[in-house]
Design an enzyme around this catalytic site. Structure first.
Site, PDB file in Angstrom:
ATOM      1  N   GLU A 114     120.372 118.940  19.875  1.00  0.00           N
ATOM      2  CA  GLU A 114     121.042 117.927  19.227  1.00  0.00           C
ATOM      3  C   GLU A 114     120.799 116.424  19.874  1.00  0.00           C
ATOM      4  O   GLU A 114     120.467 116.803  21.227  1.00  0.00           O
ATOM      5  CB  GLU A 114     122.381 118.408  19.586  1.00  0.00           C
ATOM      6  N   LYS A 116     121.597 113.245  22.370  1.00  0.00           N
ATOM      7  CA  LYS A 116     122.677 113.444  23.011  1.00  0.00           C
ATOM      8  C   LYS A 116     123.542 111.575  23.016  1.00  0.00           C
ATOM      9  O   LYS A 116     122.612 110.967  22.931  1.00  0.00           O
ATOM     10  CB  LYS A 116     122.038 113.269  24.742  1.00  0.00           C
ATOM     11  N   ASP A 118     125.712 108.239  23.257  1.00  0.00           N
ATOM     12  CA  ASP A 118     125.541 107.537  25.186  1.00  0.00           C
ATOM     13  C   ASP A 118     127.008 107.178  24.747  1.00  0.00           C
ATOM     14  O   ASP A 118     126.732 105.736  24.231  1.00  0.00           O
ATOM     15  CB  ASP A 118     124.409 106.914  24.894  1.00  0.00           C
ATOM     16  N   TYR A 227     130.493 118.756  20.126  1.00  0.00           N
ATOM     17  CA  TYR A 227     129.639 119.005  20.150  1.00  0.00           C
ATOM     18  C   TYR A 227     130.457 120.199  21.332  1.00  0.00           C
ATOM     19  O   TYR A 227     129.331 120.789  21.704  1.00  0.00           O
ATOM     20  CB  TYR A 227     128.783 118.156  20.873  1.00  0.00           C
ATOM     21  N   LYS A 315     115.408 113.784  28.879  1.00  0.00           N
ATOM     22  CA  LYS A 315     115.465 112.445  28.359  1.00  0.00           C
ATOM     23  C   LYS A 315     114.269 112.227  28.240  1.00  0.00           C
ATOM     24  O   LYS A 315     113.063 112.410  28.227  1.00  0.00           O
ATOM     25  CB  LYS A 315     115.879 112.391  30.665  1.00  0.00           C
ATOM     26  N   CYS A 409     115.565  72.047  42.342  1.00  0.00           N
ATOM     27  CA  CYS A 409     116.272  72.843  41.588  1.00  0.00           C
ATOM     28  C   CYS A 409     116.458  72.051  39.878  1.00  0.00           C
ATOM     29  O   CYS A 409     116.485  71.156  39.822  1.00  0.00           O
ATOM     30  CB  CYS A 409     118.157  72.362  41.896  1.00  0.00           C
ATOM     31  N   CYS A 412     119.906  70.875  39.693  1.00  0.00           N
ATOM     32  CA  CYS A 412     120.609  69.507  39.497  1.00  0.00           C
ATOM     33  C   CYS A 412     119.297  68.754  40.985  1.00  0.00           C
ATOM     34  O   CYS A 412     119.078  67.401  41.088  1.00  0.00           O
ATOM     35  CB  CYS A 412     121.098  69.739  40.668  1.00  0.00           C
ATOM     36  N   CYS A 427     119.410  76.352  45.767  1.00  0.00           N
ATOM     37  CA  CYS A 427     119.441  74.871  46.155  1.00  0.00           C
ATOM     38  C   CYS A 427     120.463  74.551  47.432  1.00  0.00           C
ATOM     39  O   CYS A 427     121.324  75.679  47.363  1.00  0.00           O
ATOM     40  CB  CYS A 427     119.776  74.628  45.237  1.00  0.00           C
ATOM     41  N   CYS A 432     125.490  70.896  43.247  1.00  0.00           N
ATOM     42  CA  CYS A 432     124.657  71.595  42.277  1.00  0.00           C
ATOM     43  C   CYS A 432     125.307  72.140  41.149  1.00  0.00           C
ATOM     44  O   CYS A 432     126.062  73.127  41.428  1.00  0.00           O
ATOM     45  CB  CYS A 432     123.708  72.038  42.819  1.00  0.00           C
TER      46      CYS A 432
HETATM   47  S1  IVH Z   1     126.756 119.156  25.926  1.00  0.00           S
HETATM   48  C1  IVH Z   1     127.956 121.640  28.636  1.00  0.00           C
HETATM   49  N1  IVH Z   1     126.114 117.940  23.892  1.00  0.00           N
HETATM   50  O1  IVH Z   1     126.348 114.083  27.418  1.00  0.00           O
HETATM   51  C2  IVH Z   1     127.596 120.837  27.648  1.00  0.00           C
HETATM   52  N2  IVH Z   1     127.069 116.495  25.890  1.00  0.00           N
HETATM   53  O2  IVH Z   1     125.543 114.431  30.565  1.00  0.00           O
HETATM   54  C3  IVH Z   1     128.106 119.157  28.864  1.00  0.00           C
HETATM   55  N3  IVH Z   1     127.051 114.065  25.866  1.00  0.00           N
HETATM   56  O3  IVH Z   1     129.255 114.957  29.284  1.00  0.00           O
HETATM   57  C4  IVH Z   1     127.994 118.686  27.133  1.00  0.00           C
HETATM   58  N4  IVH Z   1     125.662 113.924  23.555  1.00  0.00           N
HETATM   59  O4  IVH Z   1     129.708 113.069  27.357  1.00  0.00           O
HETATM   60  C5  IVH Z   1     126.586 117.458  25.110  1.00  0.00           C
HETATM   61  N5  IVH Z   1     125.251 116.606  21.957  1.00  0.00           N
HETATM   62  C6  IVH Z   1     126.263 116.888  23.174  1.00  0.00           C
HETATM   63  C7  IVH Z   1     126.386 115.507  23.622  1.00  0.00           C
HETATM   64  C8  IVH Z   1     126.724 116.231  25.705  1.00  0.00           C
HETATM   65  C9  IVH Z   1     125.914 113.435  24.193  1.00  0.00           C
HETATM   66  C10 IVH Z   1     127.467 113.793  26.676  1.00  0.00           C
HETATM   67  C11 IVH Z   1     128.052 114.034  27.756  1.00  0.00           C
HETATM   68  C12 IVH Z   1     128.317 114.820  28.886  1.00  0.00           C
HETATM   69  C13 IVH Z   1     127.312 114.181  28.755  1.00  0.00           C
HETATM   70  C14 IVH Z   1     126.498 115.441  29.848  1.00  0.00           C
END
Ligand code: IVH
Length: 672
Positions: A114, A116, A118, A227, A315, A409, A412, A427, A432
């Site tokens: 899935e 992730k 943010d 999730y 990542k 600067c 100024c 400066c 300023c």
């Molecule tokens: S699973 C034990 N699934 O990532 C599993 N986390 O670094 C814990 N997050 O605190 C989370 N998308 O805030 C999971 N598809 C996803 C996610 C996800 C974002 C975030 C979540 C978690 C953090 C962990």
């Protein structure tokens, strides 16, 4: 008594409206017009108030909750875990091997993949199908009750509807996040209003949820993606895939893509596919989450400290782009430091338009040999602030221009000096305009005097009108002064005047920080407030007296002493008092000492933790402790996280006490 046919109509309207809300906010495919929706909503509202019959999942209950004084604490029944990271496919292969070893199997494992999201992790508690509570992750064990705020987010179901079987109890975990375009829109608006900008969509989402006034959250465009699962009763799932499908039927928003793949090679293919699409997603994603699909396997793999062994976050490499440097300029900060920055040909990097990039300092510009006209690699990591990585020298034409260190600067035109032992250019004019304005912005900022509405834009405006030069001028402003200005109307003028008025009761620590004394950050300001009851106790203070405070070093003590021995500064402080600034000092040790068990203790932190470092630091800080960035014989504790750096060796060699996160949690539990 409510006539049964009216009760039935109300029940039907609630169901219908919730369904249309789901079509609109979760599926993004409405089947009625906005006008039709509004008509039904008004009808419901009218019946509800006439008969005083309000269902708990009525859409009218999403709004109108009064602001809170503070958030209540919520203990998560099952802790909310965090994730281990993989930065390469090799790390993923290792993850897969470890799982096979632990499960003593050689067959391919089935995983879900899935994106992730943010944002901010949240737990939604449903009892008998009704949303009872929404809480933030906090430190994984205890979070904050943000129910009223979360209810304003339209994609959050108020009732589980759809599946045949509604669980007696279920904790559903998901991420609250903001779309990139809404984030950019919000920042534009904040810029217009002179408010501090959010660094990235994640901070914007988190700031919007952790708001005491639900009205503010309601105005922010937030989304949910679910999730995960915590405690459940009355239903059971055998796999992540089955759970995700249940979520879908139960009308919860789920990640934009969820794949189930057998074998790590196929997982990697799936990751590549998601990586290729990530720039088309409306939200920010920095990777994917890979989870063992089978819940029984998850259970037998278990958890190590705070991360499950059955999941990992892969990542993505940071966002990069190549663009041209149109110019290199200098910007002047509060203390006069002139920082170079590159003006870039606007370029989109991971959904955000970038047209400026910091170059840190002039030494670095030279070391990297970056020239005006160069094509450069620009990288944006988690934050919006981009960095120039390197020049693409192959694309030089010979017409590039070497940037010159300014000797005057840029604002100024005063002479610039390079202080000994420092890379920074400064400066030296105290008048300023850039410095004066930066000082005023700092004074009014949230961590200082917290004058909402007196951000960059308004300070610039008031300065250009000659209305503010010194701190005390802020307290001389009248509503009349403001209304005459282009950016103000009756209400905004009144708001700013009220905010200024409120700031008069700031804490001493905040005022000390606001003054912008060199080397005095929030921590040193706090220390001073702990040790000196009144502002006047610092007047004409001698350096020796300050050095008695263990955590204050030579440089800082010098700076504080010279500040409070300068008659001009003391006059400013007297003027602030004259115009009504009356600080209080609840931090003074005399009152609170017993509640601050870390006073005098210095911590050094290394490695990664389940909660952001900033939060760790704040915890230590709030208990009176100090966080230092390097180990020395002054260090009392090394707080050890996962993947520690070289500090660990150094601490061992100096015989410094090493504690891990669990021990730390215990320490603060007893010491709250
Ligand atoms: S699973 C034990 N699934 O990532 C599993 N986390 O670094 C814990 N997050 O605190 C989370 N998308 O805030 C999971 N598809 C996803 C996610 C996800 C974002 C975030 C979540 C978690 C953090 C962990």
């Amino acid at each position: 008594m409510i006539p049964p046919e009216v009760a039935r109509e109300i029940e039907r309207l609630v169901k219908e409206l919730n369904f249309h809300c789901y079509r609109y906010y979760v599926l993004d495919s409405p089947i009625i017009s906005d006008e039709e929706y509004d008509r039904l909503y008004r009808r419901l509202k009218e019946l509800e108030s006439k008969y005083n019959y309000i269902l708990p999942d009525s859409p009218t209950q999403r709004v109108g909750a009064p602001p809170l004084d503070k958030f209540e604490k919520v203990i998560h029944v099952e802790p909310m875990l965090s994730l281990d990271n993989a930065f390469s496919y090799n790390d993923l292969l290792e993850f897969d091997r470890r799982i096979k070893r632990l499960l003593t199997t050689e067959g391919d494992i089935e995983y879900t993949v899935e994106p992730k999201y943010d944002g901010l992790a949240i737990e939604l508690t449903y009892v008998d199908g009704l949303l009872k509570k929404a809480s933030t992750r906090g430190d994984g064990y205890t979070g904050e009750d943000v129910t009223q705020n979360i209810k304003t987010i339209k994609s959050v179901p108020l009732r589980i509807e759809g599946p045949n079987l509604v669980p007696k109890y279920i904790d559903i975990r998901g991420e609250i996040y903001m779309h990139i375009k809404d984030f950019e829109e919000l920042n534009k608006q904040r810029e217009r209003e002179g408010e501090q900008l959010f660094a990235n969509p994640r901070n914007a989402a988190s700031g919007s949820v952790r708001q005491l006034d639900p009205l503010v959250t309601q105005k922010r465009k937030l989304h949910l993606s679910c999730y995960g699962i915590g405690k459940v009763e009355g239903i059971s799932f055998t796999s992540q895939w089955e759970f995700i499908n249940w979520l879908k039927v139960a009308r919860f928003p789920i990640p934009i893509i969820v794949k189930v793949e057998k074998g790590i090679d196929k997982v990697i293919k799936a990751i590549e596919e998601i990586y290729g699409k990530r720039n088309t997603f409306p939200f920010e994603t920095d990777g994917v989450v890979v989870k063992v699909n089978d819940f029984r396997m998850q259970k037998s793999l278990g958890v190590k400290t705070r991360e499950p062994r059955w999941a990992i976050a892969y990542k993505f490499p940071a966002h990069q782009a190549i663009t041209k440097i149109l110019d290199i300029k200098g910007s002047v900060g509060r203390t006069g430091v002139i920082t170079p920055y590159a003006v870039l040909e606007p370029v989109r990097i991971g959904g955000v338009t970038v047209s400026r990039s910091t170059l840190h300092n002039w030494d670095e510009v030279e070391r990297k040999d970056i020239r005006i006209g160069d094509y450069v690699v620009v990288e944006r990591a988690g934050d919006v602030i981009p960095h120039v990585i390197m020049a693409v020298k192959e694309r030089r034409t010979g017409s590039e221009i070497l940037p010159k260190r300014p000797n005057r600067c840029p604002v100024c035109n005063s002479l610039v000096i390079a202080e000994e032992g420092e890379v920074a250019l400064r400066c030296i004019s105290l008048d300023c305009p850039a410095q004066v304005q930066e000082r005023l912005i700092h004074f009014a900022s949230r961590s200082a005097m917290n004058i909402e509405g007196l951000g960059e834009k308004n300070v610039n405006l008031l300065y250009s009108q000659g209305l503010i030069r010194h701190f005390e001028d802020i307290y001389k402003l009248t509503k009349n002064d403001l209304i005459k200005l282009p950016r103000f109307a009756e209400k905004s003028a009144q708001n700013l005047i009220s905010a200024i008025e409120d700031s008069k009761n700031a804490k001493l620590a905040k005022l000390l920080y606001a003054l912008g004394i060199p080397h005095v950050g929030e921590y040193a300001a706090h220390l001073l407030a702990q040790n000196f009851e009144r502002l006047e106790d610092l007047y004409n203070i001698q350096k020796e007296k300050l050095l008695n405070i263990k955590q204050l070093g030579e440089k800082t003590s010098d700076a504080i002493s010279s500040f409070f021995n300068n008659p001009k500064n003391l006059r400013t402080l007297e003027m602030l008092k004259k115009y009504g600034v009356r600080v209080t000092n609840p931090d003074f040790k005399g009152y609170h000492y017993e509640k601050k068990p870390f006073i005098g203790l210095t911590f050094v932190i290394t490695g990664t933790f389940p909660i952001p470092r900033k939060e760790l630091q704040e915890k230590i800080f709030s208990l009176g402790g100090h966080v230092s960035s390097s180990i020395s014989n002054k260090t009392d504790f090394l707080l050890l996280g996962e993947q520690p750096g070289s500090k660990l060796e150094k601490a061992k060699s100096l015989n410094i006490k090493i504690i891990d996160y669990d021990e730390f949690l215990k320490m603060i539990q007893f010491k709250k």
